[in-house]
Design a protein around this motif. Structure first.
Motif, PDB file in Angstrom:
ATOM      1  N   TRP A 126      19.518  18.887  -4.702  1.00  0.00           N
ATOM      2  CA  TRP A 126      19.472  19.435  -3.354  1.00  0.00           C
ATOM      3  C   TRP A 126      18.101  19.999  -2.986  1.00  0.00           C
ATOM      4  O   TRP A 126      17.824  20.215  -1.803  1.00  0.00           O
ATOM      5  CB  TRP A 126      20.512  20.551  -3.209  1.00  0.00           C
ATOM      6  CG  TRP A 126      21.923  20.086  -3.286  1.00  0.00           C
ATOM      7  CD1 TRP A 126      22.784  20.252  -4.326  1.00  0.00           C
ATOM      8  CD2 TRP A 126      22.641  19.351  -2.295  1.00  0.00           C
ATOM      9  NE1 TRP A 126      23.997  19.672  -4.040  1.00  0.00           N
ATOM     10  CE2 TRP A 126      23.940  19.107  -2.795  1.00  0.00           C
ATOM     11  CE3 TRP A 126      22.319  18.867  -1.026  1.00  0.00           C
ATOM     12  CZ2 TRP A 126      24.906  18.415  -2.084  1.00  0.00           C
ATOM     13  CZ3 TRP A 126      23.287  18.176  -0.300  1.00  0.00           C
ATOM     14  CH2 TRP A 126      24.560  17.961  -0.830  1.00  0.00           C
ATOM     15  N   LEU A 127      17.257  20.232  -3.978  1.00  0.00           N
ATOM     16  CA  LEU A 127      15.984  20.895  -3.728  1.00  0.00           C
ATOM     17  C   LEU A 127      14.796  20.048  -4.139  1.00  0.00           C
ATOM     18  O   LEU A 127      14.867  19.277  -5.107  1.00  0.00           O
ATOM     19  CB  LEU A 127      15.914  22.222  -4.504  1.00  0.00           C
ATOM     20  CG  LEU A 127      16.978  23.278  -4.240  1.00  0.00           C
ATOM     21  CD1 LEU A 127      16.695  24.511  -5.079  1.00  0.00           C
ATOM     22  CD2 LEU A 127      17.031  23.634  -2.755  1.00  0.00           C
ATOM     23  N   SER A 128      13.696  20.203  -3.409  1.00  0.00           N
ATOM     24  CA  SER A 128      12.386  19.749  -3.869  1.00  0.00           C
ATOM     25  C   SER A 128      11.745  20.911  -4.622  1.00  0.00           C
ATOM     26  O   SER A 128      11.864  22.070  -4.206  1.00  0.00           O
ATOM     27  CB  SER A 128      11.496  19.351  -2.690  1.00  0.00           C
ATOM     28  OG  SER A 128      11.998  18.202  -2.039  1.00  0.00           O
ATOM     29  N   VAL A 129      11.083  20.575  -5.703  1.00  0.00           N
ATOM     30  CA  VAL A 129      10.477  21.603  -6.552  1.00  0.00           C
ATOM     31  C   VAL A 129       8.976  21.357  -6.631  1.00  0.00           C
ATOM     32  O   VAL A 129       8.549  20.251  -6.985  1.00  0.00           O
ATOM     33  CB  VAL A 129      11.080  21.587  -7.970  1.00  0.00           C
ATOM     34  CG1 VAL A 129      10.406  22.635  -8.855  1.00  0.00           C
ATOM     35  CG2 VAL A 129      12.583  21.820  -7.916  1.00  0.00           C
ATOM     36  N   THR A 130       8.177  22.354  -6.299  1.00  0.00           N
ATOM     37  CA  THR A 130       6.722  22.257  -6.397  1.00  0.00           C
ATOM     38  C   THR A 130       6.242  23.205  -7.487  1.00  0.00           C
ATOM     39  O   THR A 130       6.343  24.430  -7.338  1.00  0.00           O
ATOM     40  CB  THR A 130       6.038  22.594  -5.061  1.00  0.00           C
ATOM     41  OG1 THR A 130       6.474  21.671  -4.062  1.00  0.00           O
ATOM     42  CG2 THR A 130       4.523  22.505  -5.200  1.00  0.00           C
ATOM     43  N   VAL A 131       5.762  22.630  -8.578  1.00  0.00           N
ATOM     44  CA  VAL A 131       5.268  23.421  -9.700  1.00  0.00           C
ATOM     45  C   VAL A 131       3.830  23.819  -9.397  1.00  0.00           C
ATOM     46  O   VAL A 131       3.000  22.981  -9.029  1.00  0.00           O
ATOM     47  CB  VAL A 131       5.353  22.613 -11.011  1.00  0.00           C
ATOM     48  CG1 VAL A 131       4.784  23.424 -12.174  1.00  0.00           C
ATOM     49  CG2 VAL A 131       6.807  22.223 -11.291  1.00  0.00           C
TER      50      VAL A 131
ATOM     51  N   ILE B 299       1.737  23.453 -19.196  1.00  0.00           N
ATOM     52  CA  ILE B 299       1.800  22.638 -17.977  1.00  0.00           C
ATOM     53  C   ILE B 299       1.979  21.171 -18.344  1.00  0.00           C
ATOM     54  O   ILE B 299       2.792  20.451 -17.741  1.00  0.00           O
ATOM     55  CB  ILE B 299       0.524  22.831 -17.128  1.00  0.00           C
ATOM     56  CG1 ILE B 299       0.420  24.278 -16.648  1.00  0.00           C
ATOM     57  CG2 ILE B 299       0.509  21.865 -15.949  1.00  0.00           C
ATOM     58  CD1 ILE B 299       1.542  24.709 -15.730  1.00  0.00           C
ATOM     59  N   LYS B 300       1.240  20.711 -19.349  1.00  0.00           N
ATOM     60  CA  LYS B 300       1.371  19.319 -19.772  1.00  0.00           C
ATOM     61  C   LYS B 300       2.778  19.035 -20.294  1.00  0.00           C
ATOM     62  O   LYS B 300       3.368  17.986 -19.993  1.00  0.00           O
ATOM     63  CB  LYS B 300       0.323  18.997 -20.841  1.00  0.00           C
ATOM     64  CG  LYS B 300      -1.104  19.042 -20.332  1.00  0.00           C
ATOM     65  CD  LYS B 300      -2.086  18.454 -21.321  1.00  0.00           C
ATOM     66  CE  LYS B 300      -2.298  19.367 -22.515  1.00  0.00           C
ATOM     67  NZ  LYS B 300      -3.372  18.856 -23.394  1.00  0.00           N
ATOM     68  N   SER B 301       3.325  19.970 -21.047  1.00  0.00           N
ATOM     69  CA  SER B 301       4.674  19.787 -21.581  1.00  0.00           C
ATOM     70  C   SER B 301       5.706  19.764 -20.463  1.00  0.00           C
ATOM     71  O   SER B 301       6.669  18.981 -20.499  1.00  0.00           O
ATOM     72  CB  SER B 301       5.000  20.911 -22.572  1.00  0.00           C
ATOM     73  OG  SER B 301       4.120  20.876 -23.674  1.00  0.00           O
ATOM     74  N   GLN B 302       5.511  20.657 -19.459  1.00  0.00           N
ATOM     75  CA  GLN B 302       6.448  20.706 -18.339  1.00  0.00           C
ATOM     76  C   GLN B 302       6.421  19.403 -17.547  1.00  0.00           C
ATOM     77  O   GLN B 302       7.465  18.856 -17.179  1.00  0.00           O
ATOM     78  CB  GLN B 302       6.107  21.874 -17.419  1.00  0.00           C
ATOM     79  CG  GLN B 302       7.100  22.066 -16.263  1.00  0.00           C
ATOM     80  CD  GLN B 302       8.471  22.440 -16.762  1.00  0.00           C
ATOM     81  OE1 GLN B 302       8.662  23.514 -17.307  1.00  0.00           O
ATOM     82  NE2 GLN B 302       9.437  21.558 -16.571  1.00  0.00           N
ATOM     83  N   LEU B 303       5.212  18.875 -17.274  1.00  0.00           N
ATOM     84  CA  LEU B 303       5.100  17.618 -16.542  1.00  0.00           C
ATOM     85  C   LEU B 303       5.751  16.479 -17.320  1.00  0.00           C
ATOM     86  O   LEU B 303       6.477  15.656 -16.750  1.00  0.00           O
ATOM     87  CB  LEU B 303       3.627  17.302 -16.257  1.00  0.00           C
ATOM     88  CG  LEU B 303       3.355  15.963 -15.575  1.00  0.00           C
ATOM     89  CD1 LEU B 303       4.043  15.892 -14.214  1.00  0.00           C
ATOM     90  CD2 LEU B 303       1.851  15.733 -15.424  1.00  0.00           C
ATOM     91  N   ALA B 304       5.489  16.424 -18.635  1.00  0.00           N
ATOM     92  CA  ALA B 304       6.089  15.369 -19.450  1.00  0.00           C
ATOM     93  C   ALA B 304       7.606  15.454 -19.424  1.00  0.00           C
ATOM     94  O   ALA B 304       8.307  14.438 -19.274  1.00  0.00           O
ATOM     95  CB  ALA B 304       5.571  15.461 -20.882  1.00  0.00           C
ATOM     96  N   ALA B 305       8.154  16.665 -19.543  1.00  0.00           N
ATOM     97  CA  ALA B 305       9.604  16.836 -19.525  1.00  0.00           C
ATOM     98  C   ALA B 305      10.193  16.423 -18.175  1.00  0.00           C
ATOM     99  O   ALA B 305      11.254  15.774 -18.105  1.00  0.00           O
ATOM    100  CB  ALA B 305       9.960  18.288 -19.843  1.00  0.00           C
ATOM    101  N   ASP B 306       9.506  16.781 -17.094  1.00  0.00           N
ATOM    102  CA  ASP B 306      10.007  16.417 -15.761  1.00  0.00           C
ATOM    103  C   ASP B 306       9.922  14.906 -15.527  1.00  0.00           C
ATOM    104  O   ASP B 306      10.840  14.309 -14.949  1.00  0.00           O
ATOM    105  CB  ASP B 306       9.224  17.176 -14.686  1.00  0.00           C
ATOM    106  CG  ASP B 306       9.740  18.597 -14.487  1.00  0.00           C
ATOM    107  OD1 ASP B 306      10.904  18.848 -14.849  1.00  0.00           O
ATOM    108  OD2 ASP B 306       8.979  19.443 -13.986  1.00  0.00           O
ATOM    109  N   LEU B 307       8.829  14.273 -15.949  1.00  0.00           N
ATOM    110  CA  LEU B 307       8.713  12.825 -15.783  1.00  0.00           C
ATOM    111  C   LEU B 307       9.776  12.092 -16.595  1.00  0.00           C
ATOM    112  O   LEU B 307      10.273  11.039 -16.184  1.00  0.00           O
ATOM    113  CB  LEU B 307       7.321  12.354 -16.178  1.00  0.00           C
ATOM    114  CG  LEU B 307       6.181  12.734 -15.233  1.00  0.00           C
ATOM    115  CD1 LEU B 307       4.846  12.213 -15.763  1.00  0.00           C
ATOM    116  CD2 LEU B 307       6.423  12.190 -13.824  1.00  0.00           C
TER     117      LEU B 307
END
Length: 456
Positions: free
Chosen positions: A83-88, A167-175
């Motif tokens: 339901w949401l867009s998320v901007t990190v 940040i790199k780990s978060q991006l990898a997990a989200d991708l």
């Protein structure tokens, strides 16, 4: 419930098209035909939803003095529900946004191996808002705001990256969650279904059909986007210079009386790969073929011209270019068929390098190194459809090519001629020969036509 913990600066927003209705008893999220009832909400959570209706906000801003844990839990729930867009964000700047258009799967519970890599179907491109990463089978897009993240797309262990490892780990997990990463770089080449698809083909397929991304024709890439900005391209292509070559107009009454039945024609259709150069197709036969395929324009307006083949909205963006090598009664060369006046307009000499390239390409399917007597090249003035049909325009063009190809084949068979449709054409050679901008008019198909060789 999600186990992910985003940085405190992360902003949440209702995804595009979602409406949140709040009452004292709860809230309802609407995205027809999907909806979700939210009950048992505390006062702080209800206030957070009202704040969210006004625009993007962090958990702290949404909490506004109430318990952040309850609001953070609600944001996790809505994020996992799509339901949401998320901007990190980090350091006061936007890094990337997850922008859903479908419903997400559960977040992966296993960590990615070090060999994980970007899927071969992932497409990174620019639009008016910057870089966006897409995957045809994903439920979301990932918008890259910070160009420092681009180098990570080739591997998340890049030592030279100035970004913190978190940040790199978060991006990898989200991708990974978004479906952009594969655990093994060879995984997509071992499976028949994924190896057989190319990125451009799958992206085009999903972009030009209905699904989660394009829920209805109203979402098909801003249809009618140019109506108030650009004029409709003229229905009739400007004339090529040179003296037009008149063509005989067939007697439709005679054809109706003498032509074979449609059933007989369809049963007799087959691709012809051997031609009889001693008995070439004639100028009058070419005239009949062209008239039956695209001539006899029944009505015309500023925006349409009804020809005898299917076309979305009667836009008729296709143009026919006969390339004549050996037609009895007609000088060799490349012509444009003017379907309004039923004449041929000279375009280029047969011996010009670009026309020779077109002929060489068309000769490939012919037996024993033969050369075609006639090639009917189909070109699309794409602006006629892109102006009104958004992202499905090119798909519509290819469907029209199929309809015209079948029409040519049916008429040629009824006339006792041979035809062989091609699945490719040299669009660069066409642009050079016809002296056109490929983005304005491009080659989209070709059909070889001639007298079939018969066993003696």
């Amino acid at each position: 419930m999600s186990a992910v913990t985003y940085p405190d600066q992360t902003r949440y927003a209702l995804r595009a098209g979602v409406t949140c209705l709040t009452t004292s008893a709860g809230a309802t999220l609407l995205y027809p035909p999907r909806n979700e009832q939210l009950s048992g909400l505390g006062l702080g959570q209800l206030q957070a939803l009202r704040t969210l209706n006004r625009g993007p906000a962090t958990v702290s801003q949404l909490s506004d003095g109430s318990g952040t844990d309850d609001v953070a839990g609600l944001m996790d729930r809505l994020t996992d529900g799509g339901w949401l867009s998320v901007t990190v964000r980090d350091g006061g700047r936007n890094l990337y946004s997850i922008q859903p258009f479908g419903q997400p799967p559960p977040r992966p519970v296993t960590r990615l191996p070090w060999r994980a890599t970007l899927s071969k179907f992932a497409v990174l491109h620019r639009d008016s808002d910057g870089f966006v990463l897409e995957h045809p089978l994903s439920w979301c897009d990932v918008r890259i705001h910070d160009p420092r993240l681009l180098s990570l797309l080739d591997g998340f262990g890049a030592a030279e990256s100035p970004l913190h490892v978190s940040i790199k780990s978060q991006l990898a997990a989200d991708l990974h969650w978004c479906g952009f990463l594969v655990a093994d770089p060879d995984e997509e080449e071992r499976e028949f279904t994924t190896r057989g698809w190319h990125a451009a083909d799958l992206w085009f397929h999903r972009r030009s059909t209905l699904g989660e991304r394009t829920a209805s024709s109203a979402h098909a890439g801003a249809p009618m986007w140019a109506v108030d900005t650009f004029p409709q391209p003229p229905t009739r292509k400007p004339h090529y210079p040179g003296e037009p070559v008149p063509l005989a107009t067939p007697d439709l009454a005679v054809l109706r009386a003498n032509d074979p039945t449609l059933a007989a024609v369809l049963a007799g259709q087959q691709s012809t790969h051997a031609i009889d150069d001693a008995n070439p197709i004639t100028r009058d036969q070419l005239a009949e073929l062209l008239f039956g395929t695209a001539g006899g324009v029944r009505s015309t307006s500023a925006e349409s011209a009804a020809r005898p083949h299917p076309s979305a909205g009667s836009v008729d963006e296709l143009e026919l270019y006969p390339i004549v090598r050996h037609v009895d009664g007609l000088a060799p060369g490349m012509y444009h068929y003017d379907s309004f006046d039923h004449v041929l307009r000279p375009v280029a000499d047969l011996e010009s390098p670009a026309v020779q390239r077109l002929l060489a390409t068309a000769s490939v399917p012919l037996a024993e190194g033969g050369a075609p007597q006639l090639v009917l090249l189909l070109a699309a003035r794409s602006g006629h459809l892109t102006r009104n049909n958004g992202q499905v325009a090119y798909a519509d063009i290819l469907k029209h090519v199929g309809a015209v190809t079948q029409t040519v084949s049916v008429i040629a068979t009824a006339m006792g001629l041979g035809a062989c449709a091609q699945g490719f054409s040299d669009t660069a050679a066409f642009a050079a020969a016809a002296n056109v901008d490929e983005l304005a008019e491009c080659a989209v198909g070709s059909i070889i036509v001639g007298s079939p060789a018969h066993d003696r």
